[in-house]
Design a protein around this motif. Sequence first.
Motif, PDB file in Angstrom:
ATOM      1  N   HIS A 172      -4.943   0.756  -3.470  1.00 15.42           N
ATOM      2  CA  HIS A 172      -5.303  -0.025  -2.283  1.00 15.42           C
ATOM      3  C   HIS A 172      -5.387  -1.510  -2.610  1.00 15.42           C
ATOM      4  O   HIS A 172      -6.274  -2.221  -2.144  1.00 15.42           O
ATOM      5  CB  HIS A 172      -6.635   0.476  -1.709  1.00 15.42           C
ATOM      6  CG  HIS A 172      -6.609   1.911  -1.303  1.00 15.42           C
ATOM      7  ND1 HIS A 172      -7.706   2.741  -1.362  1.00 15.42           N
ATOM      8  CD2 HIS A 172      -5.583   2.674  -0.825  1.00 15.42           C
ATOM      9  CE1 HIS A 172      -7.358   3.953  -0.934  1.00 15.42           C
ATOM     10  NE2 HIS A 172      -6.090   3.934  -0.613  1.00 15.42           N
ATOM     11  N   ASP A 207      -8.612  -2.669  -0.719  1.00 15.33           N
ATOM     12  CA  ASP A 207      -9.803  -2.698  -1.557  1.00 15.33           C
ATOM     13  C   ASP A 207      -9.937  -4.099  -2.159  1.00 15.33           C
ATOM     14  O   ASP A 207      -9.353  -4.388  -3.216  1.00 15.33           O
ATOM     15  CB  ASP A 207      -9.690  -1.671  -2.699  1.00 15.33           C
ATOM     16  CG  ASP A 207      -9.896  -0.242  -2.241  1.00 15.33           C
ATOM     17  OD1 ASP A 207     -10.116  -0.025  -1.029  1.00 15.33           O
ATOM     18  OD2 ASP A 207      -9.837   0.649  -3.101  1.00 15.33           O
ATOM     19  N   ARG A 258      -3.016  -0.078   3.225  1.00 11.11           N
ATOM     20  CA  ARG A 258      -3.211   1.363   3.415  1.00 11.11           C
ATOM     21  C   ARG A 258      -3.189   1.744   4.897  1.00 11.11           C
ATOM     22  O   ARG A 258      -3.065   2.921   5.229  1.00 11.11           O
ATOM     23  CB  ARG A 258      -4.537   1.793   2.791  1.00 11.11           C
ATOM     24  CG  ARG A 258      -5.750   1.184   3.474  1.00 11.11           C
ATOM     25  CD  ARG A 258      -7.040   1.471   2.762  1.00 11.11           C
ATOM     26  NE  ARG A 258      -7.393   2.867   2.783  1.00 11.11           N
ATOM     27  CZ  ARG A 258      -8.538   3.356   2.279  1.00 11.11           C
ATOM     28  NH1 ARG A 258      -9.400   2.528   1.719  1.00 11.11           N
ATOM     29  NH2 ARG A 258      -8.806   4.626   2.342  1.00 11.11           N
ATOM     30  N   HIS A 275     -10.519   1.108  -7.745  1.00 10.52           N
ATOM     31  CA  HIS A 275     -10.742   0.923  -6.309  1.00 10.52           C
ATOM     32  C   HIS A 275     -12.001   0.087  -6.103  1.00 10.52           C
ATOM     33  O   HIS A 275     -12.753  -0.169  -7.047  1.00 10.52           O
ATOM     34  CB  HIS A 275     -10.936   2.281  -5.616  1.00 10.52           C
ATOM     35  CG  HIS A 275      -9.684   3.098  -5.532  1.00 10.52           C
ATOM     36  ND1 HIS A 275      -8.989   3.279  -4.368  1.00 10.52           N
ATOM     37  CD2 HIS A 275      -9.002   3.778  -6.490  1.00 10.52           C
ATOM     38  CE1 HIS A 275      -7.934   4.044  -4.599  1.00 10.52           C
ATOM     39  NE2 HIS A 275      -7.917   4.364  -5.875  1.00 10.52           N
ATOM     40  N   SER A 276     -12.226  -0.307  -4.857  1.00  8.49           N
ATOM     41  CA  SER A 276     -13.515  -0.924  -4.524  1.00  8.49           C
ATOM     42  C   SER A 276     -14.020  -0.311  -3.224  1.00  8.49           C
ATOM     43  O   SER A 276     -13.245   0.244  -2.439  1.00  8.49           O
ATOM     44  CB  SER A 276     -13.388  -2.448  -4.399  1.00  8.49           C
ATOM     45  OG  SER A 276     -12.654  -2.821  -3.249  1.00  8.49           O
TER      46      SER A 276
END
Length: 284
Positions: free
Chosen positions: A47, A73, A98, A168-169
């Motif tokens: 992402h 992200d 995304r 990711h975040s």
Amino acid sequence: MALPSGLATSFPAESVPADTAAASDPDTLIMVENGAGAGPFVLLCDHASNRVADAYQPFGFAADQLGLHIAWDPGALGVARLLSGRLDAPLFWPDISRLVIDCNRPLDAASLIAVESEGRAVPANVGLSGTERARRIERVHAPYHDAIDACLTQRHASGLATILIAIHSFTPVYLGKARPWHVGIVFDEDARMANALIKGLAADPGFMVGVNEPYSPADLVYYSVSRHARTHRLPAAMIEIRNNEIGDEAGQKIWADRLAEILLAATPGLLGAQQAVVRCLQVE
Ligand SMILES: [Zn+2]
């Protein structure tokens, strides 16, 4: 490394801004950085981008949504790139939001091409034709995973042991509720890499480490890692950093340094000492 055609070729991490590479070929949606990296890790950043390529502009993705975490992200790519340099690791990321198609979802998931995310409608995806869905899979999802698979197959053939890590975040507040974790480690029944990460991160009493929190494989977030780690029998884990921790370069560097130290320390135990001799590049 042999890669499917149409992909960006490797370039040293951080030496070329992503948007420069993408701008040179607007059709390039799958990015591979440091593809020949010979360290023991391969990194995914599913992402990384909130870009909507020209071909998808007519669908009318709302500009205000593209700035939100539902589109990407934030901060994850910065951390992943720094790690790619420090670990001499190939890094794969799709240069597309995304919201167009989520590369970290199985093809039969409703959230593959979301018509709603976190209570917000995504009108650009409502009523999408089967042809358009197939086109997005063919142009983005499939070549992304094919590129990762080709890399892992090549590394295996070359005798390079691999640990797969996804960066990711997550948003600090979700549906009005604050999240206490600074970082979450996502993993399935193969907890080898995750245990080392959890132990390393929890050694700092200032951190709250989520163990399959705020997301777990049951949320379908472990698709990319699971797909490739299972196929190639690799130790693996997914690292989700709360995005206010990595909102700027300083925060991204702190987290990349922290994670690189833990990842490298865990490598001999996971791969054996002989295969864990890594070339650790200092990227300042
Ligand atoms: Zn993510």
